[in-house]
Every structure is written in C-alpha cells, then in structure tokens.
Design an enzyme around this catalytic site. Structure first.
Site, mmCIF file in Angstrom:
data_model
loop_
_atom_site.group_PDB
_atom_site.id
_atom_site.type_symbol
_atom_site.label_atom_id
_atom_site.label_comp_id
_atom_site.label_asym_id
_atom_site.label_seq_id
_atom_site.Cartn_x
_atom_site.Cartn_y
_atom_site.Cartn_z
ATOM 1 C CE1 TYR A 1 -17.155 11.735 -15.417
ATOM 2 C CE2 TYR A 1 -16.611 11.817 -13.086
ATOM 3 C CZ TYR A 1 -17.006 11.098 -14.202
ATOM 4 O OH TYR A 1 -17.242 9.759 -14.087
ATOM 5 C CE LYS B 1 -13.701 8.211 -18.055
ATOM 6 N NZ LYS B 1 -14.002 9.469 -17.401
ATOM 7 C CG ASP C 1 -10.668 16.482 -15.021
ATOM 8 O OD1 ASP C 1 -10.019 15.894 -15.901
ATOM 9 O OD2 ASP C 1 -11.646 15.962 -14.433
ATOM 10 N NE ARG D 1 -2.999 0.060 3.231
ATOM 11 C CZ ARG D 1 -2.417 0.555 4.331
ATOM 12 N NH1 ARG D 1 -2.033 1.811 4.385
ATOM 13 N NH2 ARG D 1 -2.216 -0.224 5.385
HETATM 14 C C1 LIG Z 1 -14.296 9.880 -16.058
HETATM 15 C C2 LIG Z 1 -13.862 11.205 -15.601
HETATM 16 C C3 LIG Z 1 -13.495 11.442 -14.264
HETATM 17 C C4 LIG Z 1 -13.589 10.382 -13.193
HETATM 18 O O1 LIG Z 1 -12.672 9.364 -13.417
HETATM 19 P P1 LIG Z 1 -12.909 7.812 -13.017
HETATM 20 O O2 LIG Z 1 -11.681 7.166 -13.520
HETATM 21 O O3 LIG Z 1 -14.174 7.372 -13.699
HETATM 22 O O4 LIG Z 1 -13.050 7.755 -11.546
HETATM 23 C C5 LIG Z 1 -13.074 12.720 -13.932
HETATM 24 N N1 LIG Z 1 -13.019 13.719 -14.843
HETATM 25 C C6 LIG Z 1 -13.374 13.531 -16.125
HETATM 26 C C7 LIG Z 1 -13.306 14.677 -17.083
HETATM 27 C C8 LIG Z 1 -13.807 12.279 -16.557
HETATM 28 O O5 LIG Z 1 -14.182 12.108 -17.832
#
Ligand SMILES: *Cc1c(COP(=O)(O)O)cnc(C)c1O
Length: 385
Positions: A110, A206, A181, A59
């Site tokens: 998001y 993604k 982000d 961890r």
């Molecule tokens: C999918 C997404 C998240 C969250 O990420 P996870 O891997 O699903 O927890 C945050 N910001 C954006 C822009 C996203 O598309």
C-alpha cells in the site's frame, strides 16, 4: 518502546467462539449480554467517566471501541487494538521496532505503508529490504537479521498472492516479527494468525466498515505483551478511533461475511466477462483458473477477494473508460458497497504498474447492471486510442 516491544509474550487462546462460523461470530461478538442491556453497544460519547473501580478517561478506552475490538478479534482469532486509521495502526506497529531494525517489505505494498517506511528509513530509524512478496525464495533469503517482515497479500493492484504460511513460519524460525496487512482478503478469506503471524493489520476503512463512511484501523495479535504495548502506543500518541466511527465499523462488521461473499461472487463473474472482452488486454484476478496465482490462492485462501484489475492498451484508453462509466464510480479507495474504478497509474508513486491498468473494487450492485455499465463503456470509449 525502544527495545524490541514487538517480541515475547504469551499466546492468548481464542476460546469457544472459534467453533462458530464467521457469519455467526460477526453477529454475536461484541454485545453486552447482561439483562436489560441494549442489543447494540451505543456510541458512548464521553471523554471522561465517573470514578468507579478504577479511573477512566476517553483516551485510555471506550466501551464502543471495546465492542468493535471484541468482534473483530473473534473474526481474526486474536485480540484487537483499534486505531484512528489503518495508517495509524501501521505506524504503531513500526514504532515498536528497535531503532536500526531492518524491515523486509513488498515492493507492491500500500502506498501509505511504502511512504511511511521510506520516511522512517530516510530519518535513519529503520533499514529497508524491498522484495517481491510473491517470490517466496526472495522473501526467505531476505529474512535473516531482519526485525520485521511486512506482508500484503493479495498485492495491490496486481493481485499477486504470497505464500503467507511459509513466510510466517520461516520468520518465526528466524525470530523475525511477521505482520500481514489483511485489508484486501479480510478475515473471511484469510486468517494469518492461524498460520502463526505475529500481527494482522487492517484498514477497517475498507471492507470491515464497508460503507465508505469512516476511517479506522486495527492491529490483531495473540500476544498479550504486544497488545499491551500497542495500547500504550495508542494512548500516548492519541491515535484513538472516534466513537461514532467505531460504532459504524461494528455495524458494518455485522454484515461483512455476507457482503464479502456476494462481492467475491460478482467479482469472479466480472473477471470472466472482462477476460473475453476484445478491448481488454489482461485481467488480474486469482479466481480465474488460468491466473498465475490461482493454485496458490485456492490452496491458501477461502475466497479470491473482490478486487479485479484489468488492462486496456493505454492510459488514454483507461481514462476514457473511467469517463464513460455511469454506474461504477470513478474514485480511489475500495471495499465499499458501491463499485469503484481507478486507473492506478495516475499516482506518481505507483511504479511498476501498467499505464492502462484499472483497479475495480466490486460492490453490491446487481452483476448484470455492473456488466452492462462496464461493457457499454468498453464498447463506446475510444479504447483502441
Ligand atoms: C487504505 C489502506 C491502508 C491505510 O488505511 P487508512 O484507513 O486509509 O489509513 C493500509 N493498507 C491497505 C491495503 C489499504 O488499502
């Protein structure tokens, strides 16, 4: 991390690796260069390690995550901490704020980010100042006295583009932590740490992973004190990435620059064709010359991304298109090698989005096959319903 763990610390230099192009850094970084080492750091499946120079437990760290962290840091120009998901990365960032801090955030962030912020606000943990992040004056006005500004650009799903460098500079002048982000743009199209952003967050689920086969998130920063606080948060909350996920994300990252280049090209082509199709009432893509965000995106980004949103006259028409496509996959999420489509208005939390808006995440299929599928669906679906 009760007092402000998000401020202070020193700047970490990004070193020689910055001289290489992204394609090269994606291939070279995060490898063990010692003689006889395997070319790829394998998925190290161990919860504990024999005593060595210092005790080690799964961890606290793992060689596979560390390889991914090094490679992603080389692309974003900072030092990376990997988490179990993008959402875990976001939660770690927000938990670093002192209680009562005010967060300036985009109305179009998001959904998971908005829901988490709302939950923290309801619990009295944080105060919120929602803004249209593409309206720079509104964002700058909201900064004084805030603890953190959350930026998402391009925005989801309307693909507005924020003036990230100006916002980040103003935040710095006000002593406000800035977080971008960067999931939609990827480090290939936008590198906010170079503009002075405190942190970059990614859902590596993604584009970075890129194959719709894992969940993983990261925070990247040039601030070593902050990095240490984020590692400590991950260790104590146990929001550690899976080893196999980290291995797959690194394998995905190796091809991110070429995947994203091709996906952007195809997205631009589809946006042009959608724009002139009689059934389509609007196309949102910053790569289109007449898009309201085109100039800003052209000035700030090195690409326009691979998400295209387009509108049909009604929810019924959009749902009919989703049912009519055969190659494009109807699903949520984005950033994979496969092209996916979703009517965003199907989500109750998605306010301010036109009912007939479809978000297309463009993959790696041949553009002619994609257009064949989309145009067939546009022509045959009862789109004027
Ligand atoms: C999918 C997404 C998240 C969250 O990420 P996870 O891997 O699903 O927890 C945050 N910001 C954006 C822009 C996203 O598309």
């Amino acid at each position: 991390m009760t007092s402000n763990a998000l401020s202070g610390g020193t700047d970490e230099g990004t070193g020689q690796r910055d001289r290489w192009h992204a394609e090269t850094r994606a291939v070279v970084a995060g490898r063990d260069g010692s003689p006889g080492a395997p070319l790829n750091v394998p998925p190290v499946l161990a919860s504990t390690f024999r005593d060595g120079s210092s005790p080690r437990y799964g961890r606290w760290g793992n060689p596979t995550w560390e390889a991914l962290e090094e490679a992603l840091g080389a692309l974003e120009g900072g030092s990376t901490v990997a988490f179990s998901s993008g959402q875990a990365a976001t939660a770690a960032v927000l938990d670093g704020l002192a209680p009562g801090s005010v967060v300036v955030h985009p109305t179009g962030a998001y959904t998971g980010t908005r829901e988490l912020l709302a939950t923290l606000a309801d619990a009295g943990r944080l105060g919120l100042r929602p803004v249209d992040v593409t309206d720079t004056d509104a964002v700058l006005e909201a900064l004084p006295g805030a603890g953190l500004v959350w930026i998402e650009s391009p925005t989801n799903p309307l693909l507005g583009v924020a003036e990230v460098p100006r916002i980040v500079a103003a935040a710095q002048a006000e002593g406000v932590v800035s977080v971008v982000d960067n999931t939609f743009a990827t480090p290939i199209a936008q590198r906010p740490l170079g503009w002075g952003a405190t942190m970059v967050v990614h859902s590596a689920t993604k584009y970075i992973g890129g194959h719709s086969d894992l969940l993983l998130g990261v925070v990247v920063t040039r601030d070593n004190t902050l990095r240490a606080a984020l590692v400590r948060h991950r260790t104590l909350h146990g929001s550690v990435p899976g080893t196999v996920e980290a291995f797959l994300a690194l394998r995905g990252l190796r091809t991110l620059p070429v995947r994203f280049a091709r996906q952007q090209q195809t997205a631009a082509l589809l946006a042009e064709r959608l724009r002139v199709h009689p059934a389509v009432t609007a196309v949102h893509y910053p790569g289109l010359a007449d898009d309201p965000y085109h100039r800003r995106a052209a000035a700030l980004m090195s690409g326009f991304g691979a998400i295209v949103s387009f509108e049909l006259p009604s929810a019924t028409a959009a749902d009919a298109l989703v049912r009519a496509v055969e190659l494009v996959i109807p699903t949520t999420s984005l950033g994979g090698v496969e092209t996916t489509v979703e009517r965003r208005g199907r989500w109750p939390g998605e306010t301010g989005v036109p009912a007939g808006l479809l978000r297309l995440s463009v993959g790696l299929e041949h553009p002619d096959d994609l257009w064949g599928d989309l145009s067939h669906a546009l022509d045959t679906a009862p789109s004027r319903a």
